[in-house]
Design a protein around this motif. Structure first.
Motif: not given
Length: 202
Positions: A55-74
């Motif tokens: 999922q991609v969200r734009e925070i303060f004109s900066i796009q942040k992408k959440a993916k499962f590799t961001d959490m080692k448990a996932l």
């Protein structure tokens, strides 16, 4: 009468009860096959749900992408369920071949190998679900004392799909625990049958 299907008559003439043993073994193998199919299907589903979740969200004109590799448990959850699915597929083929042949498991080394494999898979899947569930709680509720934000407030879709994947993985771990109990029974009944046979000789 021995549990392995061999008894001794009063005249010391061996009496074989293989039919009953085959019926019991066939029922056990049927339940085992169903569970292995469930584990294979749900394991793949859990891995796909979590592994493809972004999922991609734009925070303060900066796009942040959440993916499962961001959490080692996932990452651990995806790998564990992939391994469990592949293992169950192989064992499912073995069960199918054995059922078609109508053979009964008397091989103790093979029974030990199946028991050991099922135990390892059960521990692996339970550990993966526990780690992923803990991370999911932190993502959902945050940790005010450590100033950890509620990530799910920003990435709702991502968290919902991860939750579905964890639910599927939970069913995999439960099925794997039940399956490990069945393989334990299949193993130790061989030793129970040996004791009964040795007792009958006296």
């Amino acid at each position: 009468m021995s549990y392995l299907g061999v008894g001794v008559s009063p005249g010391n003439v061996p009496v074989y009860h293989g039919t009953l043993m085959k019926v019991v073994d066939r029922r056990i193998r049927l339940v085992e096959l169903v569970l292995r199919c469930v584990i294979c299907g749900l394991g793949v589903l859990a891995a796909v749900l979590v592994g493809t979740d972004t999922q991609v969200r734009e925070i303060f004109s900066i796009q942040k992408k959440a993916k499962f590799t961001d959490m080692k448990a996932l990452v651990f959850l995806v790998v564990a369920n992939g391994i469990a699915a592949a293992y169950s597929l192989v064992q499912g083929v073995r069960c199918t071949v054995a059922m078609l042949k109508g053979s009964v498991l008397f091989n103790k080394p093979l029974a030990w190998a199946i028991f050991s494999g099922d135990q390892m898979m059960a521990y692996l899947t339970v550990a993966a679900v526990a780690a992923a569930a803990q991370s999911a709680v932190f993502a959902k509720l945050g940790q005010p004392e450590l100033q950890w934000l509620k990530i799910c407030n920003m990435y709702g879709k991502f968290c919902n799909q991860v939750g579905e994947g964890i639910a599927s993985a939970l069913l995999v771990s439960i099925s794997m625990v039940v399956l490990s109990c069945i393989s334990a029974f299949s193993l130790f009944r061989l030793y129970g049958g040996s004791k009964a046979k040795n007792g009958a000789r006296w």
